[in-house]
Design a protein around this motif. Structure first.
Motif, PDB file in Angstrom:
ATOM      1  N   ILE A 670       0.274   1.278 -33.945  1.00 58.66           N
ATOM      2  CA  ILE A 670      -0.399   0.521 -32.873  1.00 58.66           C
ATOM      3  C   ILE A 670       0.538   0.344 -31.688  1.00 58.66           C
ATOM      4  O   ILE A 670       0.160   0.561 -30.526  1.00 58.66           O
ATOM      5  CB  ILE A 670      -0.877  -0.837 -33.419  1.00 58.66           C
ATOM      6  CG1 ILE A 670      -2.051  -0.629 -34.376  1.00 58.66           C
ATOM      7  CG2 ILE A 670      -1.281  -1.770 -32.276  1.00 58.66           C
ATOM      8  CD1 ILE A 670      -2.426  -1.874 -35.161  1.00 58.66           C
ATOM      9  N   ASP A 671       1.769  -0.033 -31.971  1.00 57.49           N
ATOM     10  CA  ASP A 671       2.741  -0.263 -30.898  1.00 57.49           C
ATOM     11  C   ASP A 671       3.143   1.043 -30.218  1.00 57.49           C
ATOM     12  O   ASP A 671       3.175   1.138 -28.986  1.00 57.49           O
ATOM     13  CB  ASP A 671       3.971  -0.960 -31.482  1.00 57.49           C
ATOM     14  CG  ASP A 671       5.018  -1.236 -30.418  1.00 57.49           C
ATOM     15  OD1 ASP A 671       4.728  -1.977 -29.465  1.00 57.49           O
ATOM     16  OD2 ASP A 671       6.142  -0.695 -30.536  1.00 57.49           O
ATOM     17  N   GLY A 677       0.780   5.757 -24.116  1.00 60.72           N
ATOM     18  CA  GLY A 677      -0.386   5.885 -23.252  1.00 60.72           C
ATOM     19  C   GLY A 677      -1.679   6.158 -23.990  1.00 60.72           C
ATOM     20  O   GLY A 677      -2.694   6.483 -23.355  1.00 60.72           O
ATOM     21  N   MET A 678      -1.702   6.023 -25.300  1.00 61.17           N
ATOM     22  CA  MET A 678      -2.916   6.250 -26.089  1.00 61.17           C
ATOM     23  C   MET A 678      -3.549   4.893 -26.379  1.00 61.17           C
ATOM     24  O   MET A 678      -3.629   4.431 -27.531  1.00 61.17           O
ATOM     25  CB  MET A 678      -2.583   7.001 -27.377  1.00 61.17           C
ATOM     26  CG  MET A 678      -1.861   8.321 -27.146  1.00 61.17           C
ATOM     27  SD  MET A 678      -1.416   9.142 -28.696  1.00 61.17           S
ATOM     28  CE  MET A 678      -0.142  10.282 -28.140  1.00 61.17           C
ATOM     29  N   ASP A 679      -4.007   4.241 -25.331  1.00 61.59           N
ATOM     30  CA  ASP A 679      -4.482   2.863 -25.448  1.00 61.59           C
ATOM     31  C   ASP A 679      -5.716   2.744 -26.325  1.00 61.59           C
ATOM     32  O   ASP A 679      -5.879   1.760 -27.052  1.00 61.59           O
ATOM     33  CB  ASP A 679      -4.770   2.289 -24.060  1.00 61.59           C
ATOM     34  CG  ASP A 679      -3.512   2.201 -23.205  1.00 61.59           C
ATOM     35  OD1 ASP A 679      -2.414   2.172 -23.791  1.00 61.59           O
ATOM     36  OD2 ASP A 679      -3.623   2.179 -21.966  1.00 61.59           O
ATOM     37  N   ASP A 680      -6.628   3.720 -26.239  1.00 58.71           N
ATOM     38  CA  ASP A 680      -7.854   3.641 -27.041  1.00 58.71           C
ATOM     39  C   ASP A 680      -7.522   3.604 -28.526  1.00 58.71           C
ATOM     40  O   ASP A 680      -8.103   2.822 -29.289  1.00 58.71           O
ATOM     41  CB  ASP A 680      -8.758   4.834 -26.737  1.00 58.71           C
ATOM     42  CG  ASP A 680      -9.372   4.750 -25.341  1.00 58.71           C
ATOM     43  OD1 ASP A 680      -9.290   3.650 -24.744  1.00 58.71           O
ATOM     44  OD2 ASP A 680      -9.900   5.762 -24.871  1.00 58.71           O
ATOM     45  N   ILE A 681      -6.614   4.494 -28.949  1.00 66.31           N
ATOM     46  CA  ILE A 681      -6.236   4.527 -30.368  1.00 66.31           C
ATOM     47  C   ILE A 681      -5.586   3.215 -30.762  1.00 66.31           C
ATOM     48  O   ILE A 681      -5.894   2.637 -31.818  1.00 66.31           O
ATOM     49  CB  ILE A 681      -5.288   5.709 -30.644  1.00 66.31           C
ATOM     50  CG1 ILE A 681      -6.022   7.038 -30.447  1.00 66.31           C
ATOM     51  CG2 ILE A 681      -4.705   5.624 -32.054  1.00 66.31           C
ATOM     52  CD1 ILE A 681      -5.139   8.258 -30.637  1.00 66.31           C
ATOM     53  N   SER A 682      -4.701   2.715 -29.929  1.00 63.51           N
ATOM     54  CA  SER A 682      -4.017   1.457 -30.230  1.00 63.51           C
ATOM     55  C   SER A 682      -5.008   0.309 -30.364  1.00 63.51           C
ATOM     56  O   SER A 682      -4.931  -0.495 -31.304  1.00 63.51           O
ATOM     57  CB  SER A 682      -2.999   1.154 -29.126  1.00 63.51           C
ATOM     58  OG  SER A 682      -2.323  -0.054 -29.392  1.00 63.51           O
ATOM     59  N   ARG A 683      -5.970   0.254 -29.448  1.00 64.23           N
ATOM     60  CA  ARG A 683      -6.947  -0.843 -29.465  1.00 64.23           C
ATOM     61  C   ARG A 683      -7.867  -0.753 -30.685  1.00 64.23           C
ATOM     62  O   ARG A 683      -8.104  -1.753 -31.375  1.00 64.23           O
ATOM     63  CB  ARG A 683      -7.762  -0.821 -28.169  1.00 64.23           C
ATOM     64  CG  ARG A 683      -8.774  -1.968 -28.071  1.00 64.23           C
ATOM     65  CD  ARG A 683      -9.524  -1.946 -26.750  1.00 64.23           C
ATOM     66  NE  ARG A 683     -10.269  -0.695 -26.566  1.00 64.23           N
ATOM     67  CZ  ARG A 683      -9.886   0.291 -25.746  1.00 64.23           C
ATOM     68  NH1 ARG A 683      -8.767   0.198 -25.031  1.00 64.23           N
ATOM     69  NH2 ARG A 683     -10.618   1.387 -25.639  1.00 64.23           N
ATOM     70  N   THR A 686      -6.092  -1.660 -33.833  1.00 60.33           N
ATOM     71  CA  THR A 686      -5.875  -3.107 -33.887  1.00 60.33           C
ATOM     72  C   THR A 686      -7.126  -3.810 -34.392  1.00 60.33           C
ATOM     73  O   THR A 686      -7.064  -4.712 -35.239  1.00 60.33           O
ATOM     74  CB  THR A 686      -5.487  -3.645 -32.497  1.00 60.33           C
ATOM     75  OG1 THR A 686      -4.305  -2.992 -32.051  1.00 60.33           O
ATOM     76  CG2 THR A 686      -5.255  -5.148 -32.545  1.00 60.33           C
ATOM     77  N   GLU A 687      -8.290  -3.401 -33.896  1.00 64.29           N
ATOM     78  CA  GLU A 687      -9.540  -4.017 -34.330  1.00 64.29           C
ATOM     79  C   GLU A 687      -9.785  -3.774 -35.816  1.00 64.29           C
ATOM     80  O   GLU A 687     -10.245  -4.663 -36.540  1.00 64.29           O
ATOM     81  CB  GLU A 687     -10.707  -3.472 -33.505  1.00 64.29           C
ATOM     82  CG  GLU A 687     -10.670  -3.905 -32.042  1.00 64.29           C
ATOM     83  CD  GLU A 687     -11.786  -3.275 -31.221  1.00 64.29           C
ATOM     84  OE1 GLU A 687     -12.518  -2.435 -31.796  1.00 64.29           O
ATOM     85  OE2 GLU A 687     -11.925  -3.618 -30.037  1.00 64.29           O
ATOM     86  N   LEU A 688      -9.480  -2.572 -36.275  1.00 66.15           N
ATOM     87  CA  LEU A 688      -9.683  -2.256 -37.689  1.00 66.15           C
ATOM     88  C   LEU A 688      -8.741  -3.046 -38.588  1.00 66.15           C
ATOM     89  O   LEU A 688      -9.099  -3.440 -39.698  1.00 66.15           O
ATOM     90  CB  LEU A 688      -9.491  -0.760 -37.928  1.00 66.15           C
ATOM     91  CG  LEU A 688     -10.606   0.151 -37.414  1.00 66.15           C
ATOM     92  CD1 LEU A 688     -10.152   1.605 -37.430  1.00 66.15           C
ATOM     93  CD2 LEU A 688     -11.855  -0.016 -38.278  1.00 66.15           C
ATOM     94  N   VAL A 689      -7.521  -3.251 -38.130  1.00 65.42           N
ATOM     95  CA  VAL A 689      -6.536  -3.963 -38.944  1.00 65.42           C
ATOM     96  C   VAL A 689      -6.753  -5.465 -38.887  1.00 65.42           C
ATOM     97  O   VAL A 689      -6.726  -6.160 -39.912  1.00 65.42           O
ATOM     98  CB  VAL A 689      -5.100  -3.603 -38.479  1.00 65.42           C
ATOM     99  CG1 VAL A 689      -4.077  -4.483 -39.188  1.00 65.42           C
ATOM    100  CG2 VAL A 689      -4.809  -2.133 -38.749  1.00 65.42           C
TER     101      VAL A 689
END
Length: 699
Positions: A670-671, A677-683, A686-689
């Motif tokens: 996530i971090d 720059g892969m904000d969609d994957i990070s976001r 985060t929601e899944l976790v």
């Protein structure tokens, strides 16, 4: 196992080869990889491992059908072993009887020695392993034949001392015919012929041998044969003495025993368990077998050479025949790997063989080397070995001498073919590492800053090499607090630089192992180094390379074998998890930045991060029961490297277990995804976790 001397037909060449390898390693695990390599000579089909399992099952069924109640072949990761309990193996019994005969001869119990040798030789019913193919097996056939001939030599020596000259001549004629350059057998035949009054035949035996030596080797017979020839010519009365025995080695060695070990390692700490294991090489039998070879493996800087040299100094008195040492330069940028022919020449000179009598060809040097060592008890230390082929010719033929090798490679052939004791060396324990630090800078200095000292050795990965480098820097800078150096090492960008000054180059030590990797293994090493995740499963390597899981796991295991990656455990799905030691992770990332393009690295990380997201989504679906029937393909949102539904189902069979196994990795992904720059994957991760219920409803 069955009725005594009952013959059991084993059908099929593959079954015979597999059984032969197990018989040659009684009580020791033979890996499936070794069985596959031997059966198919390095060209296995895709179904090789399955076919090995089928052969094992057929062998077990055959043994059971012949009345064997106990399990003969036991499954033991990563392969199989032949159980010794309640079973009898001729080769093990032969070596046991031969050793007893040698001890009897030393104690001058000649009749007992002759009887024991005769009992041992009676176990032979023809050539060893006849009808079995494979390079590993063929090499072992040569070793067993050499042991048989050595046992026969001992039998002949005892019988000559007992005065049974005439009975020996037919057998000796046969041995000399089959092995015309074997000086000891020719000597015994000449002596026996002379003692029964066949003086002319003894002279002819010498002349035939001399002609074959000159033609085959370009050398005169050794001094022992020449002296016997001269003694027969003058009818020396001492030849008829009952105490005359066959010389145990040609040629005679006029020099004292070589003592070539390097100086003992300073400030040696720890390693109690490996030292205890190595002591079995001089203590005699272990699990019913004689150990004469040890192999110390481990990664760069772990202290393999230090352990070998330290132990060799401890047991030096056990080897009155001498101490030989050779650096084989298997991992060194400044030297080519040592040529075994050159090392053989060096060892022969050290053992007292005149330069003029050392043959030019490697195989002839090896034969002479084995003869010279036949009755000597010598310790041979071969350091930094690159491959089995590099040391094949340096292994003595008798069991009196001992060989200790160090290598970064597994050298599995030494274990399979020669029964080597294998010791894998890991990093020091924290207490041992701080004790090593104290040996250099003083206990008072360490005790005054114990927490800083422990942090320092952890930053050094508790490797003996790096701890010594750090200790040397502190010893040279007595004004530096331990915490100051630790703070310098805290900077990951500079840590390898801090530990690569002077002659002890940590970076170059790692680089030597890296440069020895095949192309695809090296590529995976670099790409794994891009990850911040503390550990990862095999599918992550598949995503980084855009390949299938099974191939990626094979490449990861190659990195484990090269000591550049480690297995840190198994997760709830039954899959192995891998991780770097800190310094190796820094090195992998460093070479990735030097050798890979930014776009290539970004795409590899994107595939890996998308992989975590895809599996996490599937796990949440299964956990909450919605969308369970949907097919999600790993490759649907990735450039390459598809993971099928079966793989996804396997990984997410226990959704909560998968999330627990990946918890720290997911946090780091996530971090790192956000920083890349892969904000969609990070976001989305985060929601899944953090909010699994919401994520499940969205999907």
């Amino acid at each position: 196992m069955t009725k005594e001397n009952q013959r059991i037909a084993i059908g099929g060449a593959r079954q015979r080869t597999i059984l032969a390898l197990l018989l040659l390693n009684p009580g020791r695990i033979v890996s499936v990889d070794t069985l596959v390599e031997t059966v198919w000579n390095g060209r296995p089909p895709a179904t090789a491992r399955t076919q090995v399992a089928i052969c094992i099952a057929a062998l077990r069924k055959r043994f059971k059908a012949e009345g064997c109640d106990n399990e003969v072949i036991v499954t033991a990761h990563p392969g199989y072993l032949l159980a010794l309990e309640n079973h009898y193996v001729d080769s093990v019994e032969f070596e046991r009887l031969t050793l007893q005969a040698q001890e009897a001869a030393k104690e001058q119990r000649t009749s007992d020695a002759a009887a024991l040798h005769e009992e041992a030789l009676a176990l032979w019913r023809g050539p060893a392993l006849a009808g079995v193919a494979g390079t590993l097996v063929e090499d072992e056939m040569e070793r067993l034949e050499e042991l048989r001939l050595a046992g026969y030599d001992g039998y002949v020596a005892a019988q000559l001392e007992l005065g049974h000259h005439g009975d020996l001549i037919p057998g000796l004629v046969s041995v000399v015919r089959d092995h015309p350059l074997r000086e000891r057998s020719r000597y015994a035949l000449m002596l026996a012929q002379y003692r029964v009054g066949r003086r002319a035949e003894a002279m002819e035996t010498f002349r035939e041998g001399r002609a074959q030596f000159i033609e085959g080797l370009g050398l005169e017979p050794g001094p022992a044969l020449r002296e016997l020839h001269d003694a027969i010519l003058r009818d020396d009365p001492s030849l008829m003495a009952s105490a005359v025995v066959v010389p145990k080695k040609p040629p005679e060695v006029p020099r004292t025993a070589p003592l070539e070990l390097p100086a003992d390692i300073p400030a040696f700490v720890g390693r109690d368990t490996p030292l205890t294991s190595l002591n079995t090489l001089v203590d005699g039998h272990t699990e019913g077998r004689r150990l004469t070879m040890g192999l110390i493996t481990g990664g760069a800087g772990v202290g393999k050479t230090g352990l070998a040299v330290h132990w060799a100094h401890q047991v030096a008195d056990e080897f009155p025949g001498g101490l030989l040492f050779a650096d084989m330069w298997g991992y060194d940028e400044t030297h080519d790997p040592a040529d075994p022919a050159v090392v053989l020449g060096w060892f022969l000179r050290s053992l007292g063989v005149p330069e003029a009598e050392i043959p030019a060809e490697t195989h002839e040097r090896a034969a002479l080397y084995r003869s010279v060592l036949a009755d000597r008890r010598v310790l041979i230390v071969l350091d930094n070995v690159r491959s089995f082929d590099q040391v094949r010719a340096l292994i003595p033929g008798s069991s009196r001498s001992c060989v200790l090798l160090t290598s970064r490679s597994l050298l599995e052939q030494l274990v399979v073919r020669h029964g080597a004791l294998s010791i894998h060396l890991d990093v020091l324990r924290r207490r041992e590492a701080t004790d090593l630090l104290a040996q250099f800078i003083g206990e008072d200095r360490v005790d005054a800053a114990r927490a800083d000292a422990e942090r320092l050795v952890e930053l050094c990965d508790r490797l003996p090499l790096t701890v010594r480098i750090a200790a040397a820097r502190l010893a040279a800078k007595p004004q530096w607090p331990i915490g100051y150096l630790a703070s310098r090492l805290d900077n990951e960008q500079l840590r390898l630089d801090e530990l690569s000054s002077g002659e002890s180059q940590v970076r170059s030590s790692f680089a030597l192992s890296y440069h020895a990797l095949p192309h695809d293994v090296a590529l995976l090493y670099r790409r794994l180094g891009l990850l911040d995740a503390p550990d990862f499963a095999g599918w992550v390597g598949a995503a980084l390379l855009g390949t299938d899981i099974h191939k990626a796991e094979g490449l990861m295991e190659s990195l484990v074998d090269a000591h550049l990656l480690q297995t840190v455990g198994f997760d709830s799905t039954g899959q192995p998890r891998y991780g770097f030691r800190n310094l190796l992770r820094l090195h992998a990332r460093e070479v990735a930045e030097e050798e890979g393009g930014a776009l290539e690295q970004h795409e590899a990380l994107y595939r890996a991060f998308r992989g975590w997201l895809s599996v996490a989504e599937q796990a949440r679906r299964r956990e909450f029961g919605s969308g369970h029937g949907e097919q999600m393909l790993f490759g649907a949102s990735m450039p390459s490297g598809p993971m099928g539904t079966a793989e996804l189902d396997m990984l997410t069979a226990s959704p909560s277990g998968w999330f627990e196994a990946e918890r720290l990795a997911l946090i780091s992904v996530i971090d790192q995804a956000a920083r890349c720059g892969m904000d969609d994957i990070s976001r989305e991760l985060t929601e899944l976790v953090v909010r699994p219920a919401v994520a499940c409803q969205r999907s």
